[in-house]
Design an enzyme around this catalytic site. Structure first.
Site, PDB file in Angstrom:
ATOM      1  N   TYR A 440      42.678  37.045  32.894  1.00 50.61           N
ATOM      2  CA  TYR A 440      43.208  36.907  31.517  1.00 50.61           C
ATOM      3  C   TYR A 440      43.120  38.202  30.687  1.00 50.61           C
ATOM      4  O   TYR A 440      42.110  38.901  30.753  1.00 50.61           O
ATOM      5  CB  TYR A 440      42.355  35.883  30.754  1.00 50.61           C
ATOM      6  N   GLU A 441      44.125  38.423  29.852  1.00 51.03           N
ATOM      7  CA  GLU A 441      44.085  39.465  28.816  1.00 51.03           C
ATOM      8  C   GLU A 441      43.736  40.848  29.352  1.00 51.03           C
ATOM      9  O   GLU A 441      42.937  41.577  28.747  1.00 51.03           O
ATOM     10  CB  GLU A 441      43.053  39.102  27.727  1.00 51.03           C
ATOM     11  N   GLY A 442      44.357  41.216  30.464  1.00 52.59           N
ATOM     12  CA  GLY A 442      44.036  42.489  31.097  1.00 52.59           C
ATOM     13  C   GLY A 442      42.994  42.261  32.157  1.00 52.59           C
ATOM     14  O   GLY A 442      41.846  41.950  31.838  1.00 52.59           O
TER      15      GLY A 442
END
Lengths: 597, 597
Positions: A440-442
């Site tokens: 997630y998210e990078g």
């Protein structure tokens, strides 16, 4: 009552280690004090215990399906969203003016921790907050008025719509298009596809508001040509009525975990009737998104820390109750009853590992959240200092809890033995759930490039210097206690080791060979994260030591503080040595992962 | 055709590294040669590709349920068992006399590797072989005649029924009872419960034969009072008919993975009508089981290596095909197409890690299997040498593939990014499946106690001395090549480090403080396993180097051998440094996990 986290530990970190109340000295937070902070946490705990935790298994079992173009959320979601809206917790971090509670991130991320520890399969409101925050930060007054109140009250769902089939880690390759209809008014026609949109469609709210990245026709290539839009599922018309906005749910992903949250494949403009409303300036979309990224990454780290915490508390309880075998030095006493497994050193080692990882993770996350708050309310040089510290710690606060949390939940499962692998206990679900957090998210690889490629070098390495100075303060304070002194010295040696590694790596960056400089960035992040969490443990131990000396605690309180000192020692004796191998590799000149063209 | 393992690598290990054909020099294996070995592997590959791999997803999705007291196996199981029986593969490791193929464990465990790489959710026949092997090794001629042919033909299922609710890792606490009916004839009434019995009930075979541990009334306490019984689901009567034997399926476990294999909770003697037939002598049951344990543990290690191998090959293929972002040194070339992710150093590092772990795991497993074979066919001093070597390597061969395999599949998933977390690709299933392997057949903690507590000290440390001498031969051979010499030297340094660790630990054992001696046994096993697999890589690299020098290979063959050298280097530069931290901890005098009474 809550069995999925330790209230005592959260209170210790917020009030004894991070002195949350000191934030109220800044005008923006001046309406708050320890009591209002705890009220928000109590609301969250109430919701967590009553509206979330009881549904942990259910939202995993009855996962949402896409039928006839619509997604049915689990029946537990709607009452949860209602309670979150009514309690003001969706808007915890928003200003009074925006209809929020103007609470610091330190507290609102603690709220997230409690909720996610109870049931991370109900991860809906963090997305809504994030979407609303983009609108309040960069949108026009009209957009704010139209969307924010219904988002903060939980009547509407918000999403972050970034990823496309060909643009995952590489957001610069976004191709969803925006064709001007009324550019002056910020009205565009949207066409394209988005994938992995969490809570991207469901029936527990009246509308779904996507904060979406798209490329205005003729925009420059790459990151500098991406704009941000509000794309609602139902769009408002001038009459005030809402009409279908041509956002079609083309598919739903079946995931290994976090079953409660539908991950959608969306198609915009199939009927050429999808309207998007520009947020802020054209071509600034990616930079807006990245300004939200610190909070989003703290949020993912918190989710990971929360899941691992729930698993640790389940394993701890089981280890205290499950009798199996005898102590090794009394192996032949066949008449002796079996001993609870917590008395076996190998099990105790696994539990201490889990405690060290989960409480260390929460600590580094709250440290980063506090710096986030200070970076927004402080002024002048202080502002820069806090901002740089927050920036350099964010990749650690996202990654350490995620990566080490995966290992921690694995050790929770191992504590249960075969039972941990079955649905009779919650750990197998948590093992599946937490595995998404390093993605997630990078991903971890992206976080590592952010740390080594940007944060370590920005402003001539100023962020790292400031961080080392902060850690130096902890070393100095810990060094005043005889029994902490060896750990303070070890901490100083770890900083020196990082500097040695940087001295080996930097010449590659100076020579412009970024690929070589960053080839082992993930290992650097692992090294750096291990050291940052060692710092947090030294900090916690120093506070605990002080409390033991001044308050003379007894019973549970005495055990709590002694447990902190013991776990700090465990972390330094069992986890910190891992930096030896990492540093050895990072200083090693042998190149094995770079393809020669 | 097979995409789930590398035939070339298996051939390399069997014929170039371990020289399988040399086993045929022993009379017992003299009917075999390279051709008959490869015939067995080809049969396995045919079954794997046609009857197993196509059902990978299906056996995960449609898991068996307990309905009206019976368990329905997936429809794919029956044809698989039939083919396995007809091809003679269930009896691959049994003597011709017993109706088997008299193949070495080196080959039969390779068969298991191929099958489990294709679909580990169809793990039925290994259990049958294990059960049959107990009967052929310790049972009367009558028992053998009654049970073995139907087991080896796949008409009946065999199981290993050890675990009870209160006796998991602590088998000495087994309480299932056996009351003599006709002790002379070895007939007993069985009462009790068994849990986690894999393939413990299903309808794909006509009968289920449990090899069960129970305690004869009045037997001594502890491990020395446990006996072994054949307990069939349907028992034969004098007329030759079969009647229900009062083994009730009381429950079925829902597991995180390996969904295809039902794990049963069984109750014996609910109607006081469950008959068990004693195998071997009374009270020797646990020792019989432990004589089978080496094979069983190699089997679990093979399953783990196979699962991780399947995940690695899936990740490798994806990484070659998935374009994402640009090389870091050309980041600003916006017009450039995206590059396949295998070209990013961080992804290449993850793939090399998977290759190093999976091919290193298979190598240490085949090494152990070969020693197992030699220990059974050699004579005199040689027999002792091979037995000791096999004994000391077994905990490594079980644990390294399991523990590192879990990490390897996690890196396979990370290679896929978000897609890896979805059911669109096989890795999420494999991630769930492999997690049982560090628990099966003695958890990692139990393996560690076996290694440090028994194997390192038995016969005055002779097994370790012999192993170090074996490794010394590899060091000497590798040292003759200039480019391998640094790795040979590193290998020698690693052995020295283990000796230093032992020098610190042994005094605790000598002083009788076994709890202290074994407190960090799991970390010792991790250290020891890392070094043993380094040895395997050095061995493989030496063979590859020799092949490059003598055969002058081209194309794929050149790439194969160079890949071996490259991966050996990767293992030494990235994995071996982890021993630094482990050794530091193991030599550290601080005690943190032992409870003072």
């Amino acid at each position: 009552m809550a069995t999925f986290f330790s209230k005592r530990n959260l209170q210790f970190l917020l009030h004894e280690v991070f002195e949350a109340e000191k934030l109220a000295q800044y005008p923006y937070f001046s309406a708050h004090d320890r009591e209002t902070f705890n009220m928000a946490l109590d609301s969250a705990t109430y919701i967590a215990e009553n509206l979330m935790h009881p549904h942990l298994k259910a939202v995993d079992k009855d996962q949402p399906e896409l039928k006839d173009g619509r997604v049915k959320a689990h029946p537990a979601i709607k009452p949860y969203l209602k309670a979150m809206g009514e309690s003001g917790l969706i808007g915890a971090g928003f200003s009074f003016e925006q209809g929020g509670q103007q609470l610091p991130e330190l507290i609102s991320s603690s709220v997230g921790f409690i909720l996610m520890a109870a049931n991370n399969g109900m991860m809906y409101t963090g997305l809504t907050s994030g979407a609303a925050h983009l609108i309040t930060s960069f949108g026009t007054a009209a957009l704010q008025e139209q969307y924010v109140p219904n988002l903060l009250s939980g009547v509407w769902q918000g999403t972050m719509a970034l990823t496309e089939p060909q643009a995952g880690s590489s957001l610069s390759d976004v191709t969803t298009s925006a064709t001007p209809v009324d550019a002056e008014a910020g009205v565009y026609k949207i066409r394209g596809q988005k994938v992995f949109i969490s809570a991207g469609d469901h029936d527990a709210t009246d509308n779904i508001i996507h904060l979406m990245l798209a490329r205005i026709d003729g925009a420059p290539k790459g990151t500098k040509g991406i704009s941000l839009f509000v794309v609602p599922k139902y769009r408002p018309t001038e009459s005030g009525k809402f009409v279908d906005n041509d956002v079609t749910s083309t598919g739903i992903y079946h995931k290994m975990g976090q079953h409660g949250v539908p991950a959608m494949h969306l198609t915009m403009g199939e009927r050429d009737d999808c309207t998007g409303y520009l947020v802020g300036q054209p071509h600034h979309g990616l930079s807006y998104m990245f300004q939200m990224m610190n909070e989003a990454r703290i949020g993912v780290g918190m989710t990971a820390a929360a899941i691992a915490t729930a698993a640790y508390h389940a394993a701890l309880q089981y280890a205290k109750e499950r009798p199996q075998s005898r102590r090794l030095n009394e192996k032949n006493l066949l008449d002796a009853p079996q001993t609870p497994i917590i008395n076996h050193p190998d099990v105790r080692r696994m539990l201490l590992f889990q405690k060290a990882v989960t409480e260390g993770s929460l600590s580094i996350l709250l440290e980063t959240a506090r710096l986030f708050d200070l970076s927004s309310v402080a002024e002048g040089d202080d502002k820069e200092t806090y901002t740089l510290l927050m920036e350099i710690l964010t990749p650690v606060a996202k990654t350490f809890p995620s990566e080490m949390g995966v290992q921690s939940v694995s050790q929770s499962m191992q504590t249960f033995g075969g039972y941990g692998y079955t649905e009779d206990f919650p750990v197998e679900q948590l093992y599946r759930d937490i595995r998404i957090t390093p993605i997630y998210e990078g991903t971890t690889g992206i976080q590592a490039q952010d740390l080594l490629g940007r944060k370590m070098t920005m402003k001539g390495g100023k962020a790292a210097k400031l961080l080392f100075a902060e850690i130096g303060k902890t070393i100095a304070e810990a060094g005043t206690h005889d029994d902490l002194k060896p750990y303070a010295e070890q901490m100083a040696a770890e900083l020196k080791q990082i500097q040695e590694v940087m001295a080996v790596l930097m010449p590659h960056a100076m020579a412009g060979d970024i690929e070589r400089y960053l080839a082992d960035a993930t290992l650097f992040l692992e090294l750096f994260g291990t050291v940052c969490v060692a710092w947090q443990w030294l900090k916690q131990a120093t506070v605990a030591k002080q409390a033991l000396l001044t308050h003379n605690p007894e019973g549970d309180e005495l055990a709590f503080y002694e447990g902190k000192l013991h776990t700090m020692k465990f972390y330094f004796h069992y986890e910190v040595p891992k930096t030896l191998g990492l540093a050895r590799r990072l200083k090693d000149p042998e190149v094995l992962t770079i393809v020669t063209p």
